[in-house]
Design a protein around this motif. Structure first.
Motif, PDB file in Angstrom:
ATOM      1  N   ALA A  81       0.836  -1.208   0.000  1.00 28.00           N
ATOM      2  CA  ALA A  81       0.000   0.000   0.000  1.00 28.00           C
ATOM      3  C   ALA A  81       0.867   1.253   0.000  1.00 28.00           C
ATOM      4  CB  ALA A  81      -0.928   0.000   1.212  1.00 28.00           C
ATOM      5  N   ALA A  82       1.914   1.263   0.820  1.00 34.30           N
ATOM      6  CA  ALA A  82       2.812   2.419   0.897  1.00 34.30           C
ATOM      7  C   ALA A  82       3.499   2.661  -0.440  1.00 34.30           C
ATOM      8  CB  ALA A  82       3.853   2.200   1.992  1.00 34.30           C
ATOM      9  N   ALA A  83       3.929   1.579  -1.100  1.00 34.58           N
ATOM     10  CA  ALA A  83       4.618   1.706  -2.389  1.00 34.58           C
ATOM     11  C   ALA A  83       3.654   2.170  -3.477  1.00 34.58           C
ATOM     12  CB  ALA A  83       5.248   0.376  -2.772  1.00 34.58           C
ATOM     13  N   ARG A  84       2.458   1.575  -3.526  1.00 40.26           N
ATOM     14  CA  ARG A  84       1.483   1.940  -4.553  1.00 40.26           C
ATOM     15  C   ARG A  84       1.090   3.406  -4.432  1.00 40.26           C
ATOM     16  NH1 ARG A  84      -4.334   1.518  -4.828  1.00 40.26           N
ATOM     17  NH2 ARG A  84      -5.035   1.394  -7.000  1.00 40.26           N
ATOM     18  N   TYR A  85       0.792   3.850  -3.219  1.00 43.18           N
ATOM     19  CA  TYR A  85       0.397   5.248  -3.045  1.00 43.18           C
ATOM     20  C   TYR A  85       1.556   6.188  -3.362  1.00 43.18           C
ATOM     21  CZ  TYR A  85      -1.767   9.415  -1.164  1.00 43.18           C
ATOM     22  OH  TYR A  85      -2.301  10.677  -1.038  1.00 43.18           O
ATOM     23  N   SER A  86       2.783   5.752  -3.061  1.00 42.25           N
ATOM     24  CA  SER A  86       3.961   6.542  -3.387  1.00 42.25           C
ATOM     25  C   SER A  86       4.040   6.805  -4.885  1.00 42.25           C
ATOM     26  CB  SER A  86       5.229   5.809  -2.922  1.00 42.25           C
ATOM     27  OG  SER A  86       6.388   6.452  -3.405  1.00 42.25           O
ATOM     28  N   PHE A  87       3.762   5.773  -5.689  1.00 45.78           N
ATOM     29  CA  PHE A  87       3.794   5.917  -7.148  1.00 45.78           C
ATOM     30  C   PHE A  87       2.690   6.852  -7.634  1.00 45.78           C
ATOM     31  CE2 PHE A  87       5.741   1.416  -7.578  1.00 45.78           C
ATOM     32  CZ  PHE A  87       6.999   1.932  -7.369  1.00 45.78           C
ATOM     33  N   LEU A  88       1.463   6.654  -7.136  1.00 40.56           N
ATOM     34  CA  LEU A  88       0.332   7.455  -7.593  1.00 40.56           C
ATOM     35  C   LEU A  88       0.481   8.917  -7.173  1.00 40.56           C
ATOM     36  CD1 LEU A  88      -2.598   4.981  -6.802  1.00 40.56           C
ATOM     37  CD2 LEU A  88      -1.645   5.537  -9.051  1.00 40.56           C
ATOM     38  N   LEU A  89       0.944   9.151  -5.942  1.00 42.89           N
ATOM     39  CA  LEU A  89       1.104  10.508  -5.434  1.00 42.89           C
ATOM     40  C   LEU A  89       2.156  11.284  -6.222  1.00 42.89           C
ATOM     41  CD1 LEU A  89       0.395  12.631  -3.270  1.00 42.89           C
ATOM     42  CD2 LEU A  89       2.157  11.610  -1.813  1.00 42.89           C
ATOM     43  N   ALA A  90       3.155  10.579  -6.737  1.00 45.49           N
ATOM     44  CA  ALA A  90       4.255  11.243  -7.432  1.00 45.49           C
ATOM     45  C   ALA A  90       3.854  11.785  -8.801  1.00 45.49           C
ATOM     46  CB  ALA A  90       5.426  10.280  -7.587  1.00 45.49           C
ATOM     47  N   ILE A  91       2.803  11.235  -9.400  1.00 48.56           N
ATOM     48  CA  ILE A  91       2.453  11.585 -10.782  1.00 48.56           C
ATOM     49  C   ILE A  91       2.242  13.083 -10.986  1.00 48.56           C
ATOM     50  CG2 ILE A  91       0.743  11.294 -12.628  1.00 48.56           C
ATOM     51  CD1 ILE A  91       0.376   8.401 -11.636  1.00 48.56           C
ATOM     52  N   PRO A  92       1.353  13.748 -10.238  1.00 44.82           N
ATOM     53  CA  PRO A  92       1.165  15.191 -10.477  1.00 44.82           C
ATOM     54  C   PRO A  92       2.425  16.007 -10.215  1.00 44.82           C
ATOM     55  CG  PRO A  92      -0.616  14.286  -9.129  1.00 44.82           C
ATOM     56  CD  PRO A  92       0.460  13.243  -9.174  1.00 44.82           C
ATOM     57  N   ALA A  93       3.139  15.686  -9.139  1.00 44.26           N
ATOM     58  CA  ALA A  93       4.314  16.476  -8.755  1.00 44.26           C
ATOM     59  C   ALA A  93       5.440  16.352  -9.773  1.00 44.26           C
ATOM     60  CB  ALA A  93       4.803  16.044  -7.375  1.00 44.26           C
ATOM     61  N   VAL A  94       5.746  15.118 -10.168  1.00 39.61           N
ATOM     62  CA  VAL A  94       6.879  14.900 -11.072  1.00 39.61           C
ATOM     63  C   VAL A  94       6.579  15.413 -12.472  1.00 39.61           C
ATOM     64  CG1 VAL A  94       8.364  13.169 -12.131  1.00 39.61           C
ATOM     65  CG2 VAL A  94       7.707  12.937  -9.741  1.00 39.61           C
ATOM     66  N   GLY A 137      11.290   3.256 -20.728  1.00 42.87           N
ATOM     67  CA  GLY A 137      11.258   1.827 -21.045  1.00 42.87           C
ATOM     68  C   GLY A 137      11.754   0.957 -19.905  1.00 42.87           C
ATOM     69  N   LEU A 138      12.900   1.298 -19.362  1.00 37.21           N
ATOM     70  CA  LEU A 138      13.470   0.506 -18.275  1.00 37.21           C
ATOM     71  C   LEU A 138      12.668   0.691 -16.986  1.00 37.21           C
ATOM     72  CD1 LEU A 138      15.718  -1.386 -17.421  1.00 37.21           C
ATOM     73  CD2 LEU A 138      17.195   0.598 -17.031  1.00 37.21           C
ATOM     74  N   GLY A 139      12.074   1.870 -16.820  1.00 37.14           N
ATOM     75  CA  GLY A 139      11.286   2.152 -15.633  1.00 37.14           C
ATOM     76  C   GLY A 139      10.106   1.207 -15.481  1.00 37.14           C
ATOM     77  N   LEU A 140       9.477   0.825 -16.578  1.00 35.04           N
ATOM     78  CA  LEU A 140       8.352  -0.109 -16.532  1.00 35.04           C
ATOM     79  C   LEU A 140       8.759  -1.433 -15.887  1.00 35.04           C
ATOM     80  CD1 LEU A 140       6.739   0.434 -20.048  1.00 35.04           C
ATOM     81  CD2 LEU A 140       5.622   0.832 -17.853  1.00 35.04           C
ATOM     82  N   LEU A 141       9.937  -1.911 -16.234  1.00 40.36           N
ATOM     83  CA  LEU A 141      10.425  -3.177 -15.681  1.00 40.36           C
ATOM     84  C   LEU A 141      10.721  -3.046 -14.191  1.00 40.36           C
ATOM     85  CD1 LEU A 141      12.878  -4.231 -18.553  1.00 40.36           C
ATOM     86  CD2 LEU A 141      10.528  -5.000 -18.188  1.00 40.36           C
ATOM     87  N   VAL A 142      11.297  -1.922 -13.798  1.00 34.22           N
ATOM     88  CA  VAL A 142      11.646  -1.713 -12.389  1.00 34.22           C
ATOM     89  C   VAL A 142      10.394  -1.626 -11.517  1.00 34.22           C
ATOM     90  CG1 VAL A 142      12.810  -0.195 -10.746  1.00 34.22           C
ATOM     91  CG2 VAL A 142      13.827  -0.600 -12.995  1.00 34.22           C
ATOM     92  N   ILE A 143       9.360  -0.955 -12.003  1.00 33.87           N
ATOM     93  CA  ILE A 143       8.106  -0.868 -11.245  1.00 33.87           C
ATOM     94  C   ILE A 143       7.555  -2.266 -10.976  1.00 33.87           C
ATOM     95  CG2 ILE A 143       5.689  -0.136 -11.308  1.00 33.87           C
ATOM     96  CD1 ILE A 143       6.575   2.224 -13.057  1.00 33.87           C
TER      97      ILE A 143
END
Length: 277
Positions: free
Chosen positions: A187-200, A233-239
């Protein structure tokens, strides 16, 4: 041609480190210093290539994002239940994005200047590495995203804002906050990814707007675009790998890595192998 090689390497570094709690900005800064002695790839370059890794988040979580936005918009006009967990999650992402926007604008000069000192980066790697380890150890592992309160959403936002300092880590800061508040690792990791979208994405496109027509960049537009594509491209694999990893493993390996890297960086700076600014 060397700029293209540097950009390609930094794109790989960005993808490998953006989603792990080890600070992508620190790694891009350190590797950039090795490949471009005496020169910092720059906050602009870092912000642009983060668009690539964040685009990977958008693609990976596409169905979740479409569902959240669709339900949030319908709820806004009274055509969907406003108590739906995904509607609430949409509001929490908006609220959680406010701190980093405000602090990023207020302290922009320091973020692009003094805070990029490698002495600060080394210190943040060690200090926040230990804090992440403590959070993971004491976390109760019992809350999911449906349990998140408004106060916790704001706390997540301020934790994300800490990543404005290289060495803290955006994912590290938000995951640390989540674990301290008792959220389980997925849950912490998933929300971290979603929260980052607008900021980044906001930071990246703001940097594009600021630099349009400018020639005052360490790495040119062409190599920067290449790095961004590689990061995507590489980011997809890391996620995919990281979300599988946190289901069964702790963050201990990342904690020890951060501490070790910070110590090595202190040594390299102290012996003059690297320059701090």
């Amino acid at each position: 041609m060397y700029d293209w090689l540097v950009a390609a390497v930094l794109g790989i570094v960005q993808a490998l480190t953006e989603f792990l709690p080890i600070s992508s900005s620190a790694h891009v800064r350190i590797v950039g210093e090795f490949m471009l002695p005496g020169q910092d790839p720059g906050a602009f370059f870092t912000a642009i290539i983060q668009i690539g890794t964040e685009a990977a988040v958008v693609v990976y979580f596409w169905r979740d994002i479409v569902s959240i936005i669709s339900k949030w918009c319908k709820a806004l006009v009274g055509k969907h239940d406003r108590k739906d967990p995904e509607v609430r999650l949409g509001w929490l992402i908006i609220v959680g994005s406010i701190p980093i926007v405000i602090l990023g604008l207020l302290f922009q000069d320091a973020i692009e200047g003094a805070l990029r000192s490698l002495w600060i980066t080394a210190t943040m790697l060690i200090v926040f590495g230990l804090v992440i380890g403590l959070a993971d150890w004491v976390g109760k592992r019992e809350r999911t995203l449906e349990d998140m309160s408004w106060g916790q959403g704001i706390a997540y936002g301020f934790a994300q804002a800490l990543a404005l300092i290289p060495g803290v880590s955006r994912s590290g800061g938000t995951i640390m906050a989540g674990r301290f508040m008792g959220f389980d690792r997925p849950a912490a990791a998933r929300y971290s990814f979603l929260l980052a979208i607008p900021a980044v994405l906001g930071s990246g496109f703001y940097s594009v707007f600021q630099t349009l027509g400018s020639t005052d960049t360490v790495i040119g537009w062409g190599p920067t675009i290449l790095a961004t594509i590689i990061a995507f491209g590489l980011g997809l694999l890391v996620i995919h790998w990281f979300l599988g990893y946190v289901k069964t493993k702790s963050f201990a390996i990342f904690v020890w890595y951060r501490v070790a890297l910070g110590i090595v960086l202190y040594i390299l700076l102290g012996t003059g192998v690297l320059t701090a600014t």
